[in-house]
Structure formats: C-alpha cells, structure tokens
Design a protein around this motif. Structure first.
Motif, PDB file in Angstrom:
ATOM      1  N   SER A   2       0.835  -1.083  -0.100  1.00 47.27           N
ATOM      2  CA  SER A   2       0.012   0.002  -0.086  1.00 47.27           C
ATOM      3  C   SER A   2       0.823   1.192  -0.088  1.00 47.27           C
ATOM      4  CB  SER A   2      -0.974   0.071   0.940  1.00 47.27           C
ATOM      5  OG  SER A   2      -0.242   0.190   2.284  1.00 47.27           O
ATOM      6  N   GLY A   3       0.296   2.236  -0.491  1.00 46.75           N
ATOM      7  CA  GLY A   3       1.025   3.676  -0.250  1.00 46.75           C
ATOM      8  C   GLY A   3       0.371   4.282   0.758  1.00 46.75           C
ATOM      9  N   LEU A   4       0.507   5.805   0.901  1.00 50.78           N
ATOM     10  CA  LEU A   4       0.131   6.333   2.055  1.00 50.78           C
ATOM     11  C   LEU A   4      -1.444   6.317   2.178  1.00 50.78           C
ATOM     12  CD1 LEU A   4       2.440   9.619   1.951  1.00 50.78           C
ATOM     13  CD2 LEU A   4       2.592   7.614   3.547  1.00 50.78           C
ATOM     14  N   HIS A   5      -2.025   6.516   3.239  1.00 48.21           N
ATOM     15  CA  HIS A   5      -3.455   6.488   3.491  1.00 48.21           C
ATOM     16  C   HIS A   5      -3.948   7.686   4.098  1.00 48.21           C
ATOM     17  CE1 HIS A   5      -4.459   2.098   2.569  1.00 48.21           C
ATOM     18  NE2 HIS A   5      -3.405   1.855   2.761  1.00 48.21           N
ATOM     19  N   THR A   6      -5.135   8.455   3.817  1.00 41.20           N
ATOM     20  CA  THR A   6      -5.479   9.522   4.153  1.00 41.20           C
ATOM     21  C   THR A   6      -6.769   9.147   5.462  1.00 41.20           C
ATOM     22  OG1 THR A   6      -7.340   9.638   2.449  1.00 41.20           O
ATOM     23  CG2 THR A   6      -5.072  10.863   2.373  1.00 41.20           C
ATOM     24  N   ARG A   7      -6.826   7.755   5.474  1.00 40.07           N
ATOM     25  CA  ARG A   7      -7.971   7.361   6.613  1.00 40.07           C
ATOM     26  C   ARG A   7      -7.038   6.304   7.442  1.00 40.07           C
ATOM     27  NH1 ARG A   7      -9.765  11.322   4.685  1.00 40.07           N
ATOM     28  NH2 ARG A   7     -11.968  11.713   4.189  1.00 40.07           N
ATOM     29  N   ALA A   8      -7.475   6.313   8.885  1.00 42.97           N
ATOM     30  CA  ALA A   8      -7.044   5.185   9.546  1.00 42.97           C
ATOM     31  C   ALA A   8      -7.780   3.836   9.031  1.00 42.97           C
ATOM     32  CB  ALA A   8      -7.314   5.678  10.971  1.00 42.97           C
ATOM     33  N   ARG A   9      -7.076   2.813   9.397  1.00 43.91           N
ATOM     34  CA  ARG A   9      -7.586   1.321   8.898  1.00 43.91           C
ATOM     35  C   ARG A   9      -7.497   0.489  10.213  1.00 43.91           C
ATOM     36  NH1 ARG A   9      -8.432  -0.315   3.611  1.00 43.91           N
ATOM     37  NH2 ARG A   9      -7.758   1.384   2.036  1.00 43.91           N
ATOM     38  N   VAL A  10      -8.538  -0.236  10.143  1.00 40.43           N
ATOM     39  CA  VAL A  10      -8.477  -1.158  11.371  1.00 40.43           C
ATOM     40  C   VAL A  10      -8.268  -2.697  10.566  1.00 40.43           C
ATOM     41  CG1 VAL A  10      -9.647  -2.457  13.170  1.00 40.43           C
ATOM     42  CG2 VAL A  10      -9.891   0.036  12.794  1.00 40.43           C
ATOM     43  N   LEU A  11      -7.194  -3.391  10.969  1.00 38.10           N
ATOM     44  CA  LEU A  11      -7.047  -4.566  10.277  1.00 38.10           C
ATOM     45  C   LEU A  11      -7.077  -5.804  11.271  1.00 38.10           C
ATOM     46  CD1 LEU A  11      -4.044  -3.793   7.786  1.00 38.10           C
ATOM     47  CD2 LEU A  11      -6.433  -3.848   7.311  1.00 38.10           C
ATOM     48  N   GLY A  12      -7.616  -7.136  10.911  1.00 37.17           N
ATOM     49  CA  GLY A  12      -7.570  -8.083  11.892  1.00 37.17           C
ATOM     50  C   GLY A  12      -7.546  -9.396  11.178  1.00 37.17           C
ATOM     51  N   HIS A  13      -7.125 -10.453  11.909  1.00 38.35           N
ATOM     52  CA  HIS A  13      -6.882 -11.691  11.291  1.00 38.35           C
ATOM     53  C   HIS A  13      -7.153 -12.842  12.452  1.00 38.35           C
ATOM     54  CE1 HIS A  13      -3.291 -12.592  13.457  1.00 38.35           C
ATOM     55  NE2 HIS A  13      -3.062 -11.501  13.424  1.00 38.35           N
ATOM     56  N   GLN A  14      -7.526 -13.840  12.118  1.00 36.30           N
ATOM     57  CA  GLN A  14      -7.926 -15.123  12.856  1.00 36.30           C
ATOM     58  C   GLN A  14      -6.679 -15.923  12.750  1.00 36.30           C
ATOM     59  OE1 GLN A  14     -11.464 -16.460  11.364  1.00 36.30           O
ATOM     60  NE2 GLN A  14     -12.792 -15.019  12.435  1.00 36.30           N
ATOM     61  N   GLY A  15      -6.205 -16.460  13.979  1.00 35.43           N
ATOM     62  CA  GLY A  15      -5.213 -17.558  13.853  1.00 35.43           C
ATOM     63  C   GLY A  15      -3.774 -16.842  13.834  1.00 35.43           C
ATOM     64  N   ASP A  16      -2.684 -17.531  13.672  1.00 37.15           N
ATOM     65  CA  ASP A  16      -1.367 -17.136  13.762  1.00 37.15           C
ATOM     66  C   ASP A  16      -0.905 -16.433  12.469  1.00 37.15           C
ATOM     67  OD1 ASP A  16      -1.130 -18.094  16.229  1.00 37.15           O
ATOM     68  OD2 ASP A  16      -0.268 -20.196  15.292  1.00 37.15           O
ATOM     69  N   LEU A  17      -0.042 -15.456  12.439  1.00 38.64           N
ATOM     70  CA  LEU A  17       0.172 -14.828  11.431  1.00 38.64           C
ATOM     71  C   LEU A  17       1.880 -14.514  11.723  1.00 38.64           C
ATOM     72  CD1 LEU A  17      -0.394 -13.127   8.897  1.00 38.64           C
ATOM     73  CD2 LEU A  17      -0.794 -11.132  10.560  1.00 38.64           C
ATOM     74  N   HIS A  18       2.871 -14.694  10.585  1.00 34.96           N
ATOM     75  CA  HIS A  18       4.040 -14.228  10.647  1.00 34.96           C
ATOM     76  C   HIS A  18       4.520 -13.693   9.139  1.00 34.96           C
ATOM     77  CE1 HIS A  18       4.298 -18.541   9.146  1.00 34.96           C
ATOM     78  NE2 HIS A  18       5.437 -18.139   8.638  1.00 34.96           N
ATOM     79  N   GLY A  19       5.592 -13.113   9.176  1.00 38.22           N
ATOM     80  CA  GLY A  19       6.026 -12.464   7.959  1.00 38.22           C
ATOM     81  C   GLY A  19       6.874 -11.426   8.001  1.00 38.22           C
ATOM     82  N   VAL A  20       7.213 -10.789   7.003  1.00 40.34           N
ATOM     83  CA  VAL A  20       8.135  -9.747   7.068  1.00 40.34           C
ATOM     84  C   VAL A  20       7.661  -8.349   6.636  1.00 40.34           C
ATOM     85  CG1 VAL A  20      10.361  -8.807   5.966  1.00 40.34           C
ATOM     86  CG2 VAL A  20      10.305 -11.314   6.708  1.00 40.34           C
ATOM     87  N   GLU A  21       7.547  -7.349   7.423  1.00 42.74           N
ATOM     88  CA  GLU A  21       6.933  -6.165   6.866  1.00 42.74           C
ATOM     89  C   GLU A  21       7.924  -5.177   6.714  1.00 42.74           C
ATOM     90  OE1 GLU A  21       3.861  -2.614   8.770  1.00 42.74           O
ATOM     91  OE2 GLU A  21       4.248  -4.444   9.736  1.00 42.74           O
ATOM     92  N   LEU A  22       7.918  -4.616   5.725  1.00 36.81           N
ATOM     93  CA  LEU A  22       9.015  -3.663   5.089  1.00 36.81           C
ATOM     94  C   LEU A  22       8.207  -2.215   5.015  1.00 36.81           C
ATOM     95  CD1 LEU A  22      11.913  -2.747   4.046  1.00 36.81           C
ATOM     96  CD2 LEU A  22      10.928  -3.433   1.743  1.00 36.81           C
ATOM     97  N   THR A  23       8.779  -1.129   5.436  1.00 35.94           N
ATOM     98  CA  THR A  23       8.126   0.199   5.565  1.00 35.94           C
ATOM     99  C   THR A  23       9.130   1.090   4.884  1.00 35.94           C
ATOM    100  OG1 THR A  23       6.822  -0.017   7.676  1.00 35.94           O
ATOM    101  CG2 THR A  23       7.115   2.220   6.792  1.00 35.94           C
ATOM    102  N   LEU A  24       9.001   1.811   3.937  1.00 35.05           N
ATOM    103  CA  LEU A  24       9.881   2.514   2.939  1.00 35.05           C
ATOM    104  C   LEU A  24       9.171   4.263   3.070  1.00 35.05           C
ATOM    105  CD1 LEU A  24      10.377   0.471  -0.087  1.00 35.05           C
ATOM    106  CD2 LEU A  24      11.946   0.844   1.845  1.00 35.05           C
ATOM    107  N   ALA A  25      10.275   4.967   2.960  1.00 35.90           N
ATOM    108  CA  ALA A  25       9.536   6.329   3.017  1.00 35.90           C
ATOM    109  C   ALA A  25       9.181   6.449   1.593  1.00 35.90           C
ATOM    110  CB  ALA A  25      10.944   7.358   2.857  1.00 35.90           C
TER     111      ALA A  25
END
Length: 203
Positions: A2-25
């Motif tokens: 995703s790019g920049l957001h102009t609204r807050a987002r609420v995210l959810g999931h069921q169960g276990d979650l793993h991964g690599v998150e990369l945040t870039l300018a």
C-alpha cells in the motif's frame, strides 16, 4: 502493498500470522518500484501487481531462507540489488525531497505556497510532482502529519486545547473535526479503543 493512506484502517486476522513487513519512505518506494505513488494511495494491493516477477522471486527467497536472520539478509540483498538497477530517470526530485523534509520537520505546519516558493515551483507543479513521487498532495500529507503529532501528544497526556494550538489547528473543535474525519471517531473514543485495535495513520 500500500501507499500512504488518508484514513485510519483497522485490520484483523484469525489465527497465527508471521511474515516480514517492510516500511519505506514514499520517495524511496517511488525510486525502487518504478510506479507513480498516487496510484497506490488509499489502496491495498498484491505486491505482484506492482513488482511483477520481482515479488515472486523475493517471496521465494524469504521462504527458502534458514531462519529470521537469513530472511533479513535476503531482504537486504534484494533491496540493494534493486537499488543498484534504478535508472537515473527514477530518482526522486531534489525539490520534492526538500519539501518532504520541510513538511516532516514542521509536522505539516509549513504552508503549501511557502513549500512551493522554496522549491522554485508553482503550487500546482509541486502538487503534481508530490502526488507522483510521494503519493499525496502536500496539503493532504500535512493534515496527516499534524494529526499524527496531535495523537502522540494526546497519548502522552497533553491537554487538547494546548495540543490544538501547538499542532497548527485553529482550535480544539478543529482538532476534533480533523480527528473524526481522518480516523472515523472523535479523539476520546480513538484513544480509548487504541489498545484494542490495530489502527494506524500512514505518515
């Protein structure tokens, strides 16, 4: 992705979650991905839609890596390789980088006309280049930066009236309206539910 957001987002999931998150300018994402970032603003999309085969190759490398240290090493190697392959035409404009830095340093309180004047551009040209290389116009980004600063100060226990004045809002009512517009809820409710939801503002 995703790019920049102009609204807050609420995210959810069921169960276990793993991964690599990369945040870039944003300007770094523009340089690496080769896509106008305005196309990614306020959307969530499959990385393969933006990166093509590179997304699948990176996913395979992360899956094959032995442990988290190996995954981070694979990510670093991939990003360095992508950066080395960037064409000169994909470099972000120095003027855009300067305006981005000024907005960040001021938490969104520098007027757009002043930003444009410092860049030697018209406000319209700055808006167009910002939308391309950052994803949002300077005005929309400034709103998010001001609100993020207010959220940090409110979370630290500051007085709303003082925070409104210090963060560039006309008054406390203006702060409350911006809060509701960008997060979907007034300040009090946002702070009360923040611990229970994975909500964030991009910026």
């Amino acid at each position: 992705m995703s790019g920049l957001h102009t609204r807050a987002r609420v995210l959810g999931h069921q169960g276990d979650l793993h991964g690599v998150e990369l945040t870039l300018a944003p300007w770094a994402a523009y340089r690496l991905f080769g896509s106008p970032l305005g196309e990614l603003a306020d959307v969530l999309t499959d990385p393969a839609d933006v990166l093509g085969p590179r997304a699948r190759d990176l996913t395979a490398a992360l899956e094959a890596a032995p442990g988290w240290a190996g995954r981070f090493a694979a990510l670093d190697e991939t990003l360095l390789r992508w950066a080395a392959d960037v064409a000169p035409s994909r470099e972000p404009s120095p003027a855009v980088l300067r305006a981005w830095e000024l907005l960040n340093r001021s938490s969104g309180t520098v007027p757009v006309r002043e930003l444009a004047a410092r860049c030697g551009w018209s406000p319209r040209h700055l808006e167009n280049r910002f939308r391309e290389q950052i994803g949002l116009t300077p005005k929309r980004l400034a709103r998010i930066l001001r609100l993020n600063r207010a959220i940090r100060q409110l979370t630290a226990g500051g007085r709303p009236a003082d925070i409104a004045a210090g963060c560039g809002f006309y008054d406390q009512s203006h702060l409350s309206r911006e809060f509701t517009d960008l997060t979907g809820m007034p300040p009090g409710r946002f702070l009360a539910t923040r611990k229970e939801a994975s909500a964030w503002l991009a910026g």
